[in-house]
Design an enzyme around this catalytic site. Structure first.
Site, PDB file in Angstrom:
ATOM      1  N   PHE A  33      50.924  78.841  22.122  1.00 17.59           N
ATOM      2  CA  PHE A  33      50.041  78.060  22.991  1.00 17.59           C
ATOM      3  C   PHE A  33      49.914  76.640  22.433  1.00 17.59           C
ATOM      4  CE2 PHE A  33      45.816  76.474  24.242  1.00 17.59           C
ATOM      5  CZ  PHE A  33      45.965  76.530  25.621  1.00 17.59           C
ATOM      6  N   GLY A  34      50.219  75.651  23.251  1.00 12.25           N
ATOM      7  CA  GLY A  34      50.103  74.241  22.850  1.00 12.25           C
ATOM      8  C   GLY A  34      48.953  73.587  23.587  1.00 12.25           C
ATOM      9  N   TYR A  35      48.146  72.825  22.857  1.00 10.43           N
ATOM     10  CA  TYR A  35      46.970  72.186  23.464  1.00 10.43           C
ATOM     11  C   TYR A  35      46.841  70.713  23.080  1.00 10.43           C
ATOM     12  CZ  TYR A  35      45.272  72.948  18.769  1.00 10.43           C
ATOM     13  OH  TYR A  35      45.153  72.942  17.393  1.00 10.43           O
ATOM     14  N   GLY A  36      47.682  70.256  22.140  1.00  8.73           N
ATOM     15  CA  GLY A  36      47.591  68.871  21.676  1.00  8.73           C
ATOM     16  C   GLY A  36      48.936  68.194  21.878  1.00  8.73           C
ATOM     17  N   SER A  37      49.501  67.699  20.786  1.00  7.88           N
ATOM     18  CA  SER A  37      50.780  66.990  20.915  1.00  7.88           C
ATOM     19  C   SER A  37      51.885  67.909  21.431  1.00  7.88           C
ATOM     20  CB  SER A  37      51.192  66.364  19.584  1.00  7.88           C
ATOM     21  OG  SER A  37      51.310  67.370  18.605  1.00  7.88           O
TER      22      SER A  37
ATOM     23  N   GLU B 217      53.472  70.467  11.777  1.00  9.84           N
ATOM     24  CA  GLU B 217      52.013  70.604  11.822  1.00  9.84           C
ATOM     25  C   GLU B 217      51.473  71.117  10.491  1.00  9.84           C
ATOM     26  OE1 GLU B 217      51.008  69.116  14.191  1.00  9.84           O
ATOM     27  OE2 GLU B 217      52.447  69.347  15.822  1.00  9.84           O
TER      28      GLU B 217
END
Ligand code: BEZ
Length: 189
Positions: A24-28, A99
């Site tokens: 799940f990606g929520y930022g960059s 990250e």
């Protein structure tokens, strides 16, 4: 000295038993997709809000002057919208490196728009990591972001790119929108 969570992440979840996983990606990860994926889908997770509360000394700031990037903070009843990527486990070497400044991989339930649910992974930086900066008023956060820059570019561009990518997907995130507005106000002075 910036912390490096790569070894922690490797030891934390062995990915050896998985050929493919959902991330799940929520930022960059929403707008900077520098990894191959098998498929991607709009998705959300429950119980978290996106907040620019994590310090960045390697991308949008420096060790002496860290910028601010997104992490997730637990809030009862909250929903965070983002993108889920179906990736092979080999991608995590690159992603763990990208990250590495305080983010640990956590298991999480990921929900798709059609109601389907999968167990997947998300990178999260919690208050116990050294780079965590925590909250402040929107004006203080925006001023900090406006003043910060690092190897990946100006910190304000992180907010602009994230806001643009969320808008393009029809996601309304009050925190990111408020930061974008506050930054534009600073720029117009
Ligand atoms: C993300 O976009 O999901 C993400 C944000 C911060 C660190 C790692 C990933």
């Amino acid at each position: 000295m910036p912390i490096d969570t790569q070894a922690l992440n490797r030891g934390r979840h062995s990915l050896d038993n998985y050929d493919e996983l959902w991330l799940f990606g929520y930022g960059s990860l929403i707008y900077k997709v520098d990894f191959p994926y098998l498929s991607k889908e709009p998705a959300h997770i429950h119980g978290y809000q996106r907040r620019l509360w994590q310090g960045s000394s390697d991308h949008r700031g420096t060790p002496d002057s860290p910028g601010r990037v997104a992490t997730l903070t637990p809030v009862n009843g909250a929903v965070c919208y983002g993108i889920a990527y179906h990736v092979t486990q080999e991608e995590f070497e690159h992603l763990d490196h990208r990250e590495k400044n305080g983010y640990l991989r956590e298991e999480i339930d990921i929900f798709f728009q059609n109601g389907r649910k999968v167990r997947g992974l998300v990178y999260m930086a919690t208050p116990d990591n050294e780079a965590f900066l925590g909250g402040a008023t929107i004006e203080e956060l925006a001023q900090h972001i406006f003043n910060s820059s690092g190897p990946s570019g100006d910190n304000k561009d992180y907010v602009y790119e994230l806001a643009k990518a969320l808008r393009a997907r029809g996601v309304v995130d009050e925190h990111v929108l408020a930061l974008e507005q506050a930054l534009l106000k600073i720029e117009s002075r």
